[in-house]
Every structure is written in structure tokens, then in C-alpha cells.
Design a protein around this motif. Structure first.
Motif, PDB file in Angstrom:
ATOM      1  N   ILE A   8      27.850  70.548  41.547  1.00 19.91           N
ATOM      2  CA  ILE A   8      28.563  70.743  40.200  1.00 19.91           C
ATOM      3  C   ILE A   8      27.754  70.812  39.009  1.00 19.91           C
ATOM      4  CG2 ILE A   8      29.459  68.292  39.940  1.00 19.91           C
ATOM      5  CD1 ILE A   8      31.515  71.401  39.113  1.00 19.91           C
ATOM      6  N   ASP A   9      26.644  69.876  39.109  1.00 20.64           N
ATOM      7  CA  ASP A   9      25.661  69.659  38.290  1.00 20.64           C
ATOM      8  C   ASP A   9      24.640  70.648  38.143  1.00 20.64           C
ATOM      9  OD1 ASP A   9      26.937  67.216  37.398  1.00 20.64           O
ATOM     10  OD2 ASP A   9      25.739  65.986  38.833  1.00 20.64           O
ATOM     11  N   LEU A  10      24.318  71.122  39.620  1.00 21.03           N
ATOM     12  CA  LEU A  10      23.440  72.201  39.529  1.00 21.03           C
ATOM     13  C   LEU A  10      23.860  73.411  38.849  1.00 21.03           C
ATOM     14  CD1 LEU A  10      21.099  73.614  40.608  1.00 21.03           C
ATOM     15  CD2 LEU A  10      21.973  73.795  42.785  1.00 21.03           C
ATOM     16  N   ALA A  11      25.440  73.988  39.255  1.00 20.68           N
ATOM     17  CA  ALA A  11      26.030  74.972  38.721  1.00 20.68           C
ATOM     18  C   ALA A  11      26.032  75.025  36.928  1.00 20.68           C
ATOM     19  CB  ALA A  11      27.427  75.025  39.251  1.00 20.68           C
ATOM     20  N   GLY A  12      26.258  73.721  36.547  1.00 19.61           N
ATOM     21  CA  GLY A  12      26.244  73.798  35.170  1.00 19.61           C
ATOM     22  C   GLY A  12      24.810  73.790  34.431  1.00 19.61           C
ATOM     23  N   TRP A  13      23.960  73.020  35.107  1.00 22.44           N
ATOM     24  CA  TRP A  13      22.617  73.408  34.738  1.00 22.44           C
ATOM     25  C   TRP A  13      22.238  74.919  34.500  1.00 22.44           C
ATOM     26  CZ3 TRP A  13      19.332  71.179  31.783  1.00 22.44           C
ATOM     27  CH2 TRP A  13      17.910  71.632  31.579  1.00 22.44           C
ATOM     28  N   LEU A  14      22.402  75.607  35.675  1.00 19.42           N
ATOM     29  CA  LEU A  14      22.062  76.926  36.002  1.00 19.42           C
ATOM     30  C   LEU A  14      23.151  77.777  35.082  1.00 19.42           C
ATOM     31  CD1 LEU A  14      21.212  77.128  39.633  1.00 19.42           C
ATOM     32  CD2 LEU A  14      19.556  76.899  37.818  1.00 19.42           C
ATOM     33  N   LEU A  15      24.234  77.563  34.650  1.00 19.04           N
ATOM     34  CA  LEU A  15      25.149  78.243  34.037  1.00 19.04           C
ATOM     35  C   LEU A  15      25.922  79.129  35.001  1.00 19.04           C
ATOM     36  CD1 LEU A  15      23.539  78.736  30.655  1.00 19.04           C
ATOM     37  CD2 LEU A  15      24.959  76.969  30.925  1.00 19.04           C
ATOM     38  N   TRP A  16      26.029  78.737  36.165  1.00 19.63           N
ATOM     39  CA  TRP A  16      26.589  79.575  37.007  1.00 19.63           C
ATOM     40  C   TRP A  16      27.975  79.100  37.470  1.00 19.63           C
ATOM     41  CZ3 TRP A  16      22.686  80.538  41.555  1.00 19.63           C
ATOM     42  CH2 TRP A  16      21.567  80.827  41.376  1.00 19.63           C
ATOM     43  N   SER A  17      29.060  80.037  37.909  1.00 18.18           N
ATOM     44  CA  SER A  17      30.286  79.472  38.355  1.00 18.18           C
ATOM     45  C   SER A  17      29.927  78.677  39.956  1.00 18.18           C
ATOM     46  CB  SER A  17      31.425  80.640  38.557  1.00 18.18           C
ATOM     47  OG  SER A  17      30.938  81.428  39.869  1.00 18.18           O
ATOM     48  N   LYS A  18      31.002  77.825  40.175  1.00 19.30           N
ATOM     49  CA  LYS A  18      31.014  77.138  41.190  1.00 19.30           C
ATOM     50  C   LYS A  18      30.801  78.149  42.579  1.00 19.30           C
ATOM     51  CE  LYS A  18      34.487  74.338  40.112  1.00 19.30           C
ATOM     52  NZ  LYS A  18      35.400  73.660  40.283  1.00 19.30           N
ATOM     53  N   SER A  19      31.574  79.023  42.469  1.00 21.07           N
ATOM     54  CA  SER A  19      31.574  80.143  43.602  1.00 21.07           C
ATOM     55  C   SER A  19      30.184  81.015  43.647  1.00 21.07           C
ATOM     56  CB  SER A  19      32.676  81.084  43.031  1.00 21.07           C
ATOM     57  OG  SER A  19      32.610  82.209  44.248  1.00 21.07           O
TER      58      SER A  19
END
Length: 155
Positions: free
Chosen positions: A61-72
Motif C-alpha cells: 500500500i505504501d509502494l502504491a502510494g509512493w508510485l501514485l499507482w492503484s493497488k490493482s
């Protein structure tokens, strides 16, 4: 309804130039990265982010947030990277629902091998074309705009 605040000629030139530069620069950096290392930009983003964290791991969840990507999007990409042996998923300590993505030795080797060529590409296609003053101005602009967008991310 209020009138739109149309861009004047100078503003329009700056905006369109930025958009064109961003597209061309992203395309060239992606080409160089793929040719030099076989990595895609998303691969590099994941690997470089993980390589800069303590223990080379981060909650999904933190990686997705940092990269500005959806969880999917992140989940699908991590699956492809796992199949290539670059990363692995682990259970999140103390949180049975969450997952952690960790850099494998092969992933660390891949980012260590790719980074010098990628940095050279960034230099060749951007940094080396700027004066010291322009570089300082670019840093100030990006810092200010990122701070604005980060502060207004939820609005």
C-alpha cells in the motif's frame, strides 16, 4: 459562471513546451533504459524505490502510494516482476491482511546494473542541457509544484 482564465501566448508556449518535452523525455529515457538493461520504467520505479528503503522492502500500500499507482496496477506489475525473480511478496508483520514487497538478490543486481546507464541517460537528455542557474530554477519549480499538489492531493 466565471470566465476561463485563458493562457496568454507566453504561458501557452511554456505549457505546451513542457508537455512536449515531458513526453519526448519520458519516451527517450524508457527506450534507453530498455536497451541498456531490459527493464521497463515501471520495473525501474519499483526496483529503485525498494533499493532505497531499509531492508529493501515496503508495504504494498505504501509502494502504491509512493508510485501514485492503484493497488490493482501495482499488484499486477509485482506479479510479473515476481515471475522474473526481481521481487517477492511477503506477509506484513503484525498485519495478516497486508503484504510487503521485497527486493530479491536478482532485483538488487538488476537495479545496481541499470542505475549507471539510466543516470547517464538522464544527464545526456536533460541535465547536460541546462546551465547551473536553470538547474536551480528547475529544482525550485518542481519543489514548489510538488508541494502544492501534495498538499491538495485529497481535494
Amino acid at each position: 459562471m466565471t470566465e476561463p482564465r485563458w493562457l496568454d501566448q507566453r504561458e501557452n508556449r511554456a505549457w505546451r513546451g513542457y508537455r512536449r518535452m515531458r513526453g519526448l523525455l519520458d519516451l527517450q529515457l524508457a527506450r534507453d533504459l530498455a536497451a541498456d538493461s531490459g527493464l521497463s520504467e515501471p520495473d525501474y520505479d519499483v526496483l529503485s524505490t525498494l533499493s532505497e528503503t531499509e531492508g529493501h522492502r515496503l508495504r504494498m500500500i505504501d509502494l502504491a502510494g509512493w508510485l501514485l499507482w492503484s493497488k490493482s496496477r501495482l499488484s499486477h506489475h509485482i506479479t510479473r516482476m515476481e515471475q522474473r525473480g526481481l521481487v517477492r511478496r511477503e506477509e506484513s508483520p503484525g498485519d495478516g491482511r497486508g503484504a510487503v514487497v521485497a527486493l530479491t538478490p536478482a532485483g538488487l543486481d538488476a537495479i545496481v546494473a541499470a542505475a549507471p546507464g539510466h543516470v547517464e541517460s538522464v544527464r545526456r537528455h536533460l541535465i547536460d542541457h541546462l546551465t547551473e542557474d536553470e538547474l536551480e530554477t528547475l529544482a525550485a519549480i518542481t519543489t514548489r509544484v510538488v508541494a502544492h499538489l501534495t498538499a491538495h492531493a485529497d481535494t
